[in-house]
Design a protein around this motif. Structure first.
Motif, PDB file in Angstrom:
ATOM      1  N   ASP A  76      58.756  41.639  -6.213  1.00  0.00           N
ATOM      2  CA  ASP A  76      58.960  40.222  -5.901  1.00  0.00           C
ATOM      3  C   ASP A  76      60.413  39.948  -5.538  1.00  0.00           C
ATOM      4  O   ASP A  76      60.699  39.177  -4.611  1.00  0.00           O
ATOM      5  CB  ASP A  76      58.555  39.354  -7.098  1.00  0.00           C
TER       6      ASP A  76
ATOM      7  N   TRP B 152      60.957  41.199  -1.980  1.00  0.00           N
ATOM      8  CA  TRP B 152      60.271  40.362  -0.990  1.00  0.00           C
ATOM      9  C   TRP B 152      60.972  39.017  -0.806  1.00  0.00           C
ATOM     10  O   TRP B 152      61.188  38.574   0.322  1.00  0.00           O
ATOM     11  CB  TRP B 152      58.825  40.129  -1.422  1.00  0.00           C
TER      12      TRP B 152
ATOM     13  N   TYR C 135      56.636  32.216  -2.016  1.00  0.00           N
ATOM     14  CA  TYR C 135      56.024  33.021  -0.958  1.00  0.00           C
ATOM     15  C   TYR C 135      55.464  32.184   0.194  1.00  0.00           C
ATOM     16  O   TYR C 135      55.796  32.435   1.361  1.00  0.00           O
ATOM     17  CB  TYR C 135      54.938  33.930  -1.541  1.00  0.00           C
TER      18      TYR C 135
END
Length: 216
Positions: A113, A116, A184
């Motif tokens: 995470d 990303w 996200y």
């Protein structure tokens, strides 16, 4: 636009590849197919395919970065995009390592995470620099269309993605876990819209093709 699509073989292949890839991934999640193939082969297929795609994108972006001489704005742009894609690939590899090698559930948040989410920063910077380097303003119709598209897509993301995630969050979920779940869709929306904006500006030219790939 429809005429250009019919004549542009490259564009047709790009869209066909995107449709096929999405279809394969979608089919693999159908219960009957998933049960027939099994969980482990499905995980290997998903993780390896996505990791290879991310790695290929990173290598291609890196080659583009190296093709420009120092001082060129395009070298800076592709340096940012390469860094973002590298971080994204790193996240995919970490995720695959957890699932395929360690055979354990990936924690949230995890190192994947972190990679990303960090990837959005250089990607955003690269998109902004690329748009500014074009020195071309979109037409009035493109501007109105872009704003309308942004509003509609933002509404969809908030109503159907962000709100349900917050509403269905486990009572024991930490603030970090909820934040990761929200970042996200926001990051994906920003990258897609940034690339789409560049496509609008470059519409009709061959350079729009590569940015259309990013949008897809």
């Amino acid at each position: 636009m429809l005429v250009r699509f019919r004549e542009d073989r490259y564009l047709q292949w790009v869209i066909l590849f995107a449709v096929v890839a999405i279809t394969i991934f979608g089919l693999s999640y159908i219960n009957t197919i998933y049960a027939a193939v099994g969980r482990t082969p499905t995980l290997w297929f998903h993780d390896l395919f996505i990791s290879l795609m991310a790695l290929s994108s990173t290598l291609l972006a890196g080659l583009l970065w190296r093709s420009f001489v120092p001082g060129e704005v395009l070298k800076t742009i592709w340096c940012c995009l390469s860094a973002g894609l590298f971080l994204w690939t790193l996240g995919e590899l970490i995720w695959a390592y957890y699932e395929l090698i360690l055979k354990k559930e990936v924690p949230t948040p995890s190192a994947a995470d972190a990679a990303w989410i960090a990837a959005y920063i250089p990607l955003f910077v690269g998109l902004i620099l690329r748009y500014r380097s074009l020195q071309t303003a979109p037409s009035r119709s493109q501007l109105i269309g872009s704003i309308a598209f942004f509003i509609v897509l933002s509404f969809i993301v908030i109503i159907f993605i962000i709100s349900p995630r917050l509403a269905s969050a486990d009572d024991n979920a930490t603030t970090e876990q909820q934040l990761v779940g929200v970042l996200y869709p926001i990051g994906d929306l920003g990258v897609a819209l940034g690339a789409l904006w560049i496509v609008f500006v470059l519409a009709g030219g061959t350079l729009a093709r590569s940015w259309l790939v990013i949008v897809l």
